[in-house]
Design a protein around this motif. Sequence first.
Motif, PDB file in Angstrom:
ATOM      1  N   SER A  54       0.242  -1.340  -0.264  1.00 17.28           N
ATOM      2  CA  SER A  54      -0.059  -0.466  -0.041  1.00 17.28           C
ATOM      3  C   SER A  54       0.752   0.981  -0.707  1.00 17.28           C
ATOM      4  CB  SER A  54      -0.909  -0.202   1.350  1.00 17.28           C
ATOM      5  OG  SER A  54      -0.235  -0.051   2.383  1.00 17.28           O
ATOM      6  N   HIS A  55       1.895   1.494   0.289  1.00 20.44           N
ATOM      7  CA  HIS A  55       3.037   2.054   0.288  1.00 20.44           C
ATOM      8  C   HIS A  55       3.012   2.902  -0.913  1.00 20.44           C
ATOM      9  CE1 HIS A  55       5.951  -0.608   0.367  1.00 20.44           C
ATOM     10  NE2 HIS A  55       7.217   0.066  -0.366  1.00 20.44           N
ATOM     11  N   ILE A  56       3.822   1.539  -2.113  1.00 22.39           N
ATOM     12  CA  ILE A  56       3.819   2.486  -3.081  1.00 22.39           C
ATOM     13  C   ILE A  56       2.747   3.108  -3.760  1.00 22.39           C
ATOM     14  CG2 ILE A  56       4.147   1.140  -5.461  1.00 22.39           C
ATOM     15  CD1 ILE A  56       6.217   1.234  -3.760  1.00 22.39           C
ATOM     16  N   ARG A  57       2.079   2.427  -4.101  1.00 21.39           N
ATOM     17  CA  ARG A  57       0.126   3.254  -4.463  1.00 21.39           C
ATOM     18  C   ARG A  57       0.042   4.623  -3.111  1.00 21.39           C
ATOM     19  NH1 ARG A  57      -4.694   3.464  -1.537  1.00 21.39           N
ATOM     20  NH2 ARG A  57      -3.830   1.760  -0.185  1.00 21.39           N
ATOM     21  N   LYS A  58       0.520   5.037  -2.488  1.00 19.14           N
ATOM     22  CA  LYS A  58       0.858   6.408  -1.510  1.00 19.14           C
ATOM     23  C   LYS A  58       1.275   6.826  -2.065  1.00 19.14           C
ATOM     24  CE  LYS A  58      -1.238   4.581   2.730  1.00 19.14           C
ATOM     25  NZ  LYS A  58      -1.257   4.501   4.386  1.00 19.14           N
ATOM     26  N   ALA A  59       2.452   5.960  -2.272  1.00 18.56           N
ATOM     27  CA  ALA A  59       3.651   7.419  -3.008  1.00 18.56           C
ATOM     28  C   ALA A  59       3.304   7.855  -4.343  1.00 18.56           C
ATOM     29  CB  ALA A  59       4.452   6.716  -2.701  1.00 18.56           C
ATOM     30  N   VAL A  60       2.762   7.213  -5.270  1.00 21.74           N
ATOM     31  CA  VAL A  60       2.144   7.576  -6.257  1.00 21.74           C
ATOM     32  C   VAL A  60       0.855   7.803  -6.625  1.00 21.74           C
ATOM     33  CG1 VAL A  60       0.945   6.587  -8.993  1.00 21.74           C
ATOM     34  CG2 VAL A  60       2.767   5.379  -7.541  1.00 21.74           C
ATOM     35  N   SER A  61      -0.296   8.072  -5.801  1.00 20.94           N
ATOM     36  CA  SER A  61      -1.002   9.044  -5.778  1.00 20.94           C
ATOM     37  C   SER A  61      -0.678  10.210  -5.291  1.00 20.94           C
ATOM     38  CB  SER A  61      -2.201   8.533  -4.490  1.00 20.94           C
ATOM     39  OG  SER A  61      -2.272   7.556  -4.664  1.00 20.94           O
ATOM     40  N   TYR A  68       4.579  16.414  -2.806  1.00 27.33           N
ATOM     41  CA  TYR A  68       5.571  15.228  -3.735  1.00 27.33           C
ATOM     42  C   TYR A  68       6.615  15.261  -1.943  1.00 27.33           C
ATOM     43  CZ  TYR A  68       4.501  17.722  -7.323  1.00 27.33           C
ATOM     44  OH  TYR A  68       3.409  18.418  -9.174  1.00 27.33           O
ATOM     45  N   SER A  69       7.087  16.153  -1.322  1.00 26.91           N
ATOM     46  CA  SER A  69       7.399  15.794   0.141  1.00 26.91           C
ATOM     47  C   SER A  69       6.950  14.519   0.306  1.00 26.91           C
ATOM     48  CB  SER A  69       7.820  17.110   0.609  1.00 26.91           C
ATOM     49  OG  SER A  69       6.377  17.754   1.043  1.00 26.91           O
ATOM     50  N   SER A  70       5.992  13.923   0.679  1.00 29.06           N
ATOM     51  CA  SER A  70       4.471  13.048   1.264  1.00 29.06           C
ATOM     52  C   SER A  70       6.074  12.002   0.687  1.00 29.06           C
ATOM     53  CB  SER A  70       4.030  13.912   1.739  1.00 29.06           C
ATOM     54  OG  SER A  70       3.123  14.258   1.728  1.00 29.06           O
ATOM     55  N   CYS A  71       5.732  12.564  -0.929  1.00 30.77           N
ATOM     56  CA  CYS A  71       6.103  11.338  -1.916  1.00 30.77           C
ATOM     57  C   CYS A  71       7.529  10.888  -1.477  1.00 30.77           C
ATOM     58  CB  CYS A  71       5.670  11.723  -3.244  1.00 30.77           C
ATOM     59  SG  CYS A  71       6.729  10.868  -4.314  1.00 30.77           S
ATOM     60  N   LEU A  72       8.245  11.524  -1.450  1.00 28.46           N
ATOM     61  CA  LEU A  72       9.870  11.158  -1.064  1.00 28.46           C
ATOM     62  C   LEU A  72       9.742  10.833   0.576  1.00 28.46           C
ATOM     63  CD1 LEU A  72      11.256  14.613  -2.277  1.00 28.46           C
ATOM     64  CD2 LEU A  72      11.091  12.143  -3.649  1.00 28.46           C
ATOM     65  N   ASP A  73       9.134  11.325   0.957  1.00 26.77           N
ATOM     66  CA  ASP A  73       9.438  10.665   2.282  1.00 26.77           C
ATOM     67  C   ASP A  73       8.797   9.545   2.475  1.00 26.77           C
ATOM     68  OD1 ASP A  73      10.271  12.884   3.731  1.00 26.77           O
ATOM     69  OD2 ASP A  73       8.296  14.030   4.247  1.00 26.77           O
ATOM     70  N   ILE A  74       7.936   9.100   1.684  1.00 26.42           N
ATOM     71  CA  ILE A  74       7.280   7.606   2.271  1.00 26.42           C
ATOM     72  C   ILE A  74       8.935   6.572   1.104  1.00 26.42           C
ATOM     73  CG2 ILE A  74       5.477   6.034   1.030  1.00 26.42           C
ATOM     74  CD1 ILE A  74       3.474   8.221   1.138  1.00 26.42           C
ATOM     75  N   LEU A  75       8.977   7.030   0.611  1.00 28.79           N
ATOM     76  CA  LEU A  75      10.256   6.325  -0.358  1.00 28.79           C
ATOM     77  C   LEU A  75      11.741   6.322   0.276  1.00 28.79           C
ATOM     78  CD1 LEU A  75       9.640   7.128  -4.234  1.00 28.79           C
ATOM     79  CD2 LEU A  75       9.325   5.304  -3.285  1.00 28.79           C
ATOM     80  N   LEU A 110      17.384   5.328  -9.246  1.00 29.94           N
ATOM     81  CA  LEU A 110      15.587   5.612  -9.302  1.00 29.94           C
ATOM     82  C   LEU A 110      15.431   6.661  -8.493  1.00 29.94           C
ATOM     83  CD1 LEU A 110      15.127   1.716  -9.151  1.00 29.94           C
ATOM     84  CD2 LEU A 110      14.159   3.221 -10.940  1.00 29.94           C
ATOM     85  N   TYR A 111      16.282   6.738  -7.084  1.00 29.06           N
ATOM     86  CA  TYR A 111      15.997   7.451  -5.907  1.00 29.06           C
ATOM     87  C   TYR A 111      16.035   8.919  -6.817  1.00 29.06           C
ATOM     88  CZ  TYR A 111      13.831   5.255  -2.247  1.00 29.06           C
ATOM     89  OH  TYR A 111      13.294   4.121  -1.520  1.00 29.06           O
ATOM     90  N   SER A 112      17.062   8.869  -7.480  1.00 32.79           N
ATOM     91  CA  SER A 112      17.428  10.337  -8.143  1.00 32.79           C
ATOM     92  C   SER A 112      16.785  11.137  -8.896  1.00 32.79           C
ATOM     93  CB  SER A 112      18.892  10.188  -8.807  1.00 32.79           C
ATOM     94  OG  SER A 112      19.405  11.480  -9.369  1.00 32.79           O
ATOM     95  N   ASN A 130      16.117   0.576   2.801  1.00 33.09           N
ATOM     96  CA  ASN A 130      16.736  -0.453   3.559  1.00 33.09           C
ATOM     97  C   ASN A 130      16.012  -1.168   2.918  1.00 33.09           C
ATOM     98  OD1 ASN A 130      17.758   1.853   5.057  1.00 33.09           O
ATOM     99  ND2 ASN A 130      17.079   1.592   6.523  1.00 33.09           N
ATOM    100  N   ASP A 131      14.462  -1.296   2.888  1.00 27.08           N
ATOM    101  CA  ASP A 131      13.925  -2.936   2.123  1.00 27.08           C
ATOM    102  C   ASP A 131      14.713  -2.510   0.869  1.00 27.08           C
ATOM    103  OD1 ASP A 131      12.627  -1.962   4.910  1.00 27.08           O
ATOM    104  OD2 ASP A 131      10.923  -3.359   4.508  1.00 27.08           O
ATOM    105  N   TYR A 132      14.715  -1.950   0.241  1.00 27.68           N
ATOM    106  CA  TYR A 132      15.128  -1.808  -1.107  1.00 27.68           C
ATOM    107  C   TYR A 132      16.573  -2.162  -1.767  1.00 27.68           C
ATOM    108  CZ  TYR A 132       9.970   0.203  -1.711  1.00 27.68           C
ATOM    109  OH  TYR A 132       9.207   0.464  -1.705  1.00 27.68           O
ATOM    110  N   LEU A 133      17.406  -1.551  -0.954  1.00 27.85           N
ATOM    111  CA  LEU A 133      18.840  -1.773  -0.594  1.00 27.85           C
ATOM    112  C   LEU A 133      18.748  -3.070  -0.152  1.00 27.85           C
ATOM    113  CD1 LEU A 133      20.010   1.041   0.851  1.00 27.85           C
ATOM    114  CD2 LEU A 133      20.164   0.413  -0.761  1.00 27.85           C
ATOM    115  N   LEU A 134      17.997  -4.028   0.123  1.00 29.30           N
ATOM    116  CA  LEU A 134      17.743  -5.615   0.716  1.00 29.30           C
ATOM    117  C   LEU A 134      17.978  -6.239  -0.532  1.00 29.30           C
ATOM    118  CD1 LEU A 134      17.841  -5.467   4.509  1.00 29.30           C
ATOM    119  CD2 LEU A 134      19.972  -5.492   3.023  1.00 29.30           C
TER     120      LEU A 134
END
Length: 472
Positions: free
Chosen positions: A288-295, A302-309, A329-331, A314-318
Amino acid sequence: MADQHLLAYFTAMDNQGGVIVKDAPKFDLEMYVANYKGRTRFDRLLLIGQCSVPLCIDALKAAIAEARRGKDVQRYRDAWECIRMAAPDEPEARWDEAWVTATEKENKSETQRLEAELKGYKNNLVKESIRIGHRDLGEHLESIGSLNQAADTYIKMRPDASTQSHILEVGKHVISIMLQKRDWAGVLANASKALTGNLAGEEHTVEQPYQKVVCGLAHLGSAKYYDAARCFLEVGDPSICQQHNDIASTNDIATYGGLLALASMDRVELQSRVLDNPSFRNFLEVESHIRKAVSMFVNGRYSSCLDILESYRNDYLLDIHLQKHVAPLYSQIRNKCIIQYFLPFSCVTLDSLNTAFAKPGESLQDELISMIKSGVLNARINTIDKLLVAVSVDARVAMQTEGLLAAQNYEKEAIERLRRMSLAAANLEVKVPPKAAGSRLDGSMGPLPGVGEIWLDEARRNENSVDTTMTS
């Protein structure tokens, strides 16, 4: 003492250029690994054990247990080398020579047995038995870690594959080897050859999720983020994708699709391909956090989107497929957010940008300068007034450029018209015969001949008339 060993272990990993994640991820290790089956379970556990400080020992213990359940001695050796440095006092850090000797002996015996069976099948010249013999030998070689030999054995199944299902089976086996070897070009080639050209109707619908997943992983590995995003967004039914969790889980597809779409698609595509996509919406329910970030991005937060990501970095780095691509991707996502935030304004204060995007106590100026130099952001910085000013297009220069282009086009057209008039005055043009378009001079139908064909027909008629006169 244990902390000293762990510190020395991660210091060595850091010196080798590895990624070190100091904070704990949001997922539970046991539940995370339970989403997978096959050889990818060990790969993911070993990666977490090499990168995550909080989960290192637990992940390496689980990797040792996973390796011992299989027949790949090299995998056991790799996990043992890591845990021997990170936690030498653990029971799993003791080398199990008896298991290694017994497993190697059993692997050698099984290989010889399967090779002897295959040789007997070849002597009998039964195509189906030969195909099954190659398949069994290839699966065994893959299970013991001989990937190159397994790939060669799978490829030898193709001459004896007589049905579409057999060809599909060969393609899947070869793709599995290519994915483990990270041969992304080979994955795409085999997916196109085995899955696209040999399937039709209902069978194509059933195998489409598998095709989209492997092609998406190949594009992701090749850093083609837009193509990868489209593949993951078109996977289809999540229940079908659970059959392919030896490659990626439903959670992975949701994460890959949403994150890659954020990095490579604009607001309109995000709305239509992600949020309004009925099939991918089912994937977003598990992440659900991916859906929230896209929304958040679509709605301009935009700042809320970046905060969620950032909270899930750490999850994505693993993640075994996503780790190398987290930084670019984050850049890209961050650059898109800054550009979209600045787009409606002619100028914005640097303080407002720092409040929206910078960390507390830090400035965004250096990042803005790099974006301007790279051509991503069309603006300039007013350091005196602390403003980011949009570079507006000079209307006078634009009008003059457009007028010059119109004059050049007019001159070119005038020259072509004069050339046409000169050709007509010199009687050098080829006139269309008075008959209906599409008919030849002799009355037959068909495309009109070229100028050379008209001259050739005229010469033949003259030659025939001369022959007739001489004969008479």
